[in-house]
Every structure is written in C-alpha cells, then in structure tokens.
Design a protein around this motif. Structure first.
Motif, PDB file in Angstrom:
ATOM      1  N   GLU A 162      -6.124  -5.885   4.378  1.00 16.92           N
ATOM      2  CA  GLU A 162      -6.131  -6.290   2.973  1.00 16.92           C
ATOM      3  C   GLU A 162      -5.315  -5.322   2.114  1.00 16.92           C
ATOM      4  N   ASP A 163      -5.450  -4.020   2.382  1.00 14.30           N
ATOM      5  CA  ASP A 163      -4.662  -3.030   1.631  1.00 14.30           C
ATOM      6  C   ASP A 163      -3.168  -3.225   1.864  1.00 14.30           C
ATOM      7  N   ILE A 164      -2.798  -3.538   3.101  1.00 15.48           N
ATOM      8  CA  ILE A 164      -1.376  -3.742   3.411  1.00 15.48           C
ATOM      9  C   ILE A 164      -0.835  -4.972   2.675  1.00 15.48           C
ATOM     10  N   THR A 165      -1.618  -6.055   2.667  1.00 19.20           N
ATOM     11  CA  THR A 165      -1.154  -7.280   2.001  1.00 19.20           C
ATOM     12  C   THR A 165      -1.091  -7.117   0.488  1.00 19.20           C
ATOM     13  N   LEU A 166      -1.879  -6.185  -0.053  1.00 17.33           N
ATOM     14  CA  LEU A 166      -1.858  -5.957  -1.502  1.00 17.33           C
ATOM     15  C   LEU A 166      -0.722  -5.042  -1.938  1.00 17.33           C
ATOM     16  N   GLY A 167       0.052  -4.534  -0.966  1.00 17.87           N
ATOM     17  CA  GLY A 167       1.241  -3.780  -1.342  1.00 17.87           C
ATOM     18  C   GLY A 167       1.300  -2.351  -0.858  1.00 17.87           C
ATOM     19  N   VAL A 169       2.214   0.685   1.285  1.00 22.85           N
ATOM     20  CA  VAL A 169       3.326   0.917   2.207  1.00 22.85           C
ATOM     21  C   VAL A 169       3.050   2.203   2.974  1.00 22.85           C
ATOM     22  N   LEU A 170       3.089   2.118   4.300  1.00 24.83           N
ATOM     23  CA  LEU A 170       2.855   3.281   5.146  1.00 24.83           C
ATOM     24  C   LEU A 170       4.127   4.117   5.245  1.00 24.83           C
ATOM     25  N   ASP A 171       3.946   5.367   5.566  1.00 22.63           N
ATOM     26  CA  ASP A 171       5.091   6.270   5.718  1.00 22.63           C
ATOM     27  C   ASP A 171       5.721   6.054   7.089  1.00 22.63           C
ATOM     28  N   ILE A 180       3.946  -4.721  10.533  1.00 19.97           N
ATOM     29  CA  ILE A 180       2.532  -4.506  10.219  1.00 19.97           C
ATOM     30  C   ILE A 180       2.096  -5.411   9.072  1.00 19.97           C
ATOM     31  N   ARG A 181       2.975  -5.620   8.090  1.00 24.95           N
ATOM     32  CA  ARG A 181       2.636  -6.502   6.975  1.00 24.95           C
ATOM     33  C   ARG A 181       2.491  -7.945   7.443  1.00 24.95           C
ATOM     34  N   ASN A 182       3.393  -8.395   8.305  1.00 22.03           N
ATOM     35  CA  ASN A 182       3.296  -9.761   8.824  1.00 22.03           C
ATOM     36  C   ASN A 182       2.017  -9.973   9.624  1.00 22.03           C
TER      37      ASN A 182
END
Length: 340
Positions: A162-167, A169-171, A180-182
């Motif tokens: 959920e955090d990834i889909t909300l925007g 971005v990992l380092d 990872i977002r997909n």
C-alpha cells in the motif's frame, strides 16, 4: 430387450455409454457427441444411470433426472477396481456400469444449482488466495535481494504494498522500483478482489438459515459454514457424524487384521477444502484458548495439556465435523451440553 442400467463415461464433447439389459446382456457400448447425449436418453424408458462424480457430472445428473432416469454418481476411486486391463473410454463406461449395480456401493449426492453457485464463490476465492500467496512470496523474495526485509504476515506485506502504491520510492534503481510498484499494484488489486468475495460470502451467510445454525458452533465462521452447506447440503446422505468425519478424511486409517486393532494417521481421503477450513478454524480456537483460558472448555484444555497443538486441532476438527452433522440433521443450533 429393454435397457435397465447404463454406465456413462463423461467428457467435454464425446461421451461413452455402456448399456445392459436385466439379464446383464450388453446391448450397446458406443460414443455419443454432446448434441446427441440428451436426445439419446430422452428416447429410453427410465433406467439406472451411473456416472463418475467429476466435472459437469452434477449438471448432467440433474438433466437426466429431469428425463425420469435414476442417476447415481460414484467417486472415481470406487470405480477403479472394476476397470479391466487397459484404459479406454469403452472400458471405463463398462466399469461404471458394473460399479453402479453393486449393493454396497457408496454414492455422491447430486448438488443443486444453488449449491454449485455458492461453491463457485469458494472456488474463485480459493484460487485468488493462492495467487495472492504466490505474489506475496515473490515480492518478499524480490525485495530481499536488495536487503529489504518485509516481516511475515499478510498485514505487513499489504501495508508495504500500500505504501508503494501511494508513492513511496525505495532507494533502488528505477527498473527495480518499477517492478516492485507493478507487483504491489497487482497485489492490492488481488487483495481487494478477495475482500469482495469474503463480503459476498458473509452476505450469503446472513440469508441462509442453515449457515446461521452452523455458525453457532465454536470455530466455524461464515466461510466454513457456507462451504459445508454448498458441499453436503442438509447432510442426510451420511448415516451419522462419524461417517461425515470419515468422508472428510479426519478419522484414523484402520489397518486392523487378525483380531488386532491398529489405527494409523488420518486418511486425508475426503474433501481437502472442507478439511482445511475446519482445521484452520480449530487452530484459531486454540489460539483463543491460550489467550483466554477462562473461556475454553475443559475438554479442550485437557487435550492441549496432553497432545501437541497440531494433533489437538485435527482431533477438534474431527469432533466439530460430527457436531456439524448433528446440527444439520436435527436442524437445531449448537448446544454444548448435547455435544459433550
């Protein structure tokens, strides 16, 4: 001569039919196209028809019953001993015709359209749950390659996705972030779809009186209760609760001989999905017992003191299956005093 018994080997497009007369003379053993199947039986006088309980069997059983025939569905494993050497549609149809005439043969109850509709909810949900599990394992393994650890548990992985889909971005390199977002978006979509199936099952559980009765049993929720109703209906095809538990594969395998009683592990020969739901429900009940021992029954507390947790959950699932049969056949809510 008049046909009295027919064995049908089902398929998608070509069906094999084997018919015999009252004196067991073989009258025909021939293939039928799908379009020829029902017209062929419509011309026959009412007779006994045997079919293996497999895909589409319940549909054809309802259609043939509507034509006046007496239809019996046989578990495939009970037909196997009657198959002669070799393997063909003709041999299988002959074996089914032989098996359906046996006096001690066990048959499968024909499901109604409503039962199969409810069961379709469970099949679809189970499919998506397995896909979600595969996706979660893949996502956890992928991010672990970059030194990112996601704690075990559905809530932790869903929170990460959920955090990834909300925007967030990992380092990481852009390609890795896109992958990872997909995967996170796909996981959230699957999770949302599964929640829809669960809500739909809860809605059905509120509308069906039999499901409400089963939910009075400790450890049996909306999913388990609706699955039981969709699979066995009112339960009258079983003579007692132990027979239902044995059909689920929750009773010990009997390996007795020569007057010596010897019981092994549970057979695991029945409906895997129902068995899984009952064991999971009892596992939840064990956790509640350990968290709140004052609410637990004395039988369960003493069982956990003597046996490992997994052995206890299987034993409880066996007992719960017997209670389920009693509740359904008596059409009464669960009563702890009556069950002890």
């Amino acid at each position: 001569m008049q046909v009295t018994t027919i064995g049908v080997d089902l398929a998608k497009n070509v069906f094999q039919v084997h018919g015999i007369a009252e004196n067991e003379v073989v009258l025909f053993n021939k293939p039928l196209r799908r379009a020829q199947f029902l017209p062929f039986f419509a011309k026959l006088d009412p007779c006994l028809i045997g079919m293996e309980s497999c895909s589409s069997a319940h549909h054809w059983a309802r259609e043939l019953t509507a034509l006046g025939h007496k239809v019996r569905l046989i578990p495939p494993m009970y037909v196997k001993p009657y198959v002669k050497r070799g393997k063909s549609d003709a041999i299988d149809a002959e074996a089914i015709c032989e098996a359906v005439t046996r006096p001690a043969m066990r048959f499968v109850a024909i499901k109604t359209v409503e039962q199969q509709a409810l069961l379709s909810l469970h099949r679809a949900r189970d499919l998506l749950v397995r896909q979600r599990t595969q996706l979660i394992n893949g996502l956890r393994g992928l991010v672990a390659e970059f030194g990112i650890y996601i704690p075990r548990g559905l809530a932790c992985v869903i929170g990460f996705a959920e955090d990834i889909t909300l925007g967030e971005v990992l380092d990481l390199p852009d390609i890795a972030n896109e992958v990872i977002r997909n995967l996170s978006e796909q996981l959230m979509a699957l999770h949302k779809r599964i929640r829809w199936y669960e809500e739909r099952l809860k809605q059905v559980a509120k509308e069906d009186a039999r499901i409400r009765l089963l939910r009075t049993i400790p450890g049996v929720g909306a999913v388990t209760a609706s699955a039981i109703i969709a699979t066995i209906g009112d339960g009258h095809q079983f003579r007692n609760g132990r027979e239902f538990a044995a059909w689920l594969g929750l009773t010990p395998a009997n390996k007795s001989s020569g007057g010596k009683e010897k019981l092994g592990r549970i057979t695991k020969m029945g409906d895997q999905y129902l068995r899984f739901l009952l064991v999971v429900g009892m596992t939840s009940l064990v956790r509640q017992t350990r968290s709140h021992p004052e609410r637990a029954s004395k039988w369960l507390t003493s069982l956990l003191e003597r046996k490992p947790a997994r052995v206890a959950t299987v034993a409880m699932a066996n007992k719960t299956a017997r209670i389920v049969w009693a509740v359904l056949t008596r059409d009464e809510p669960y009563s702890p005093r009556a069950a002890v």
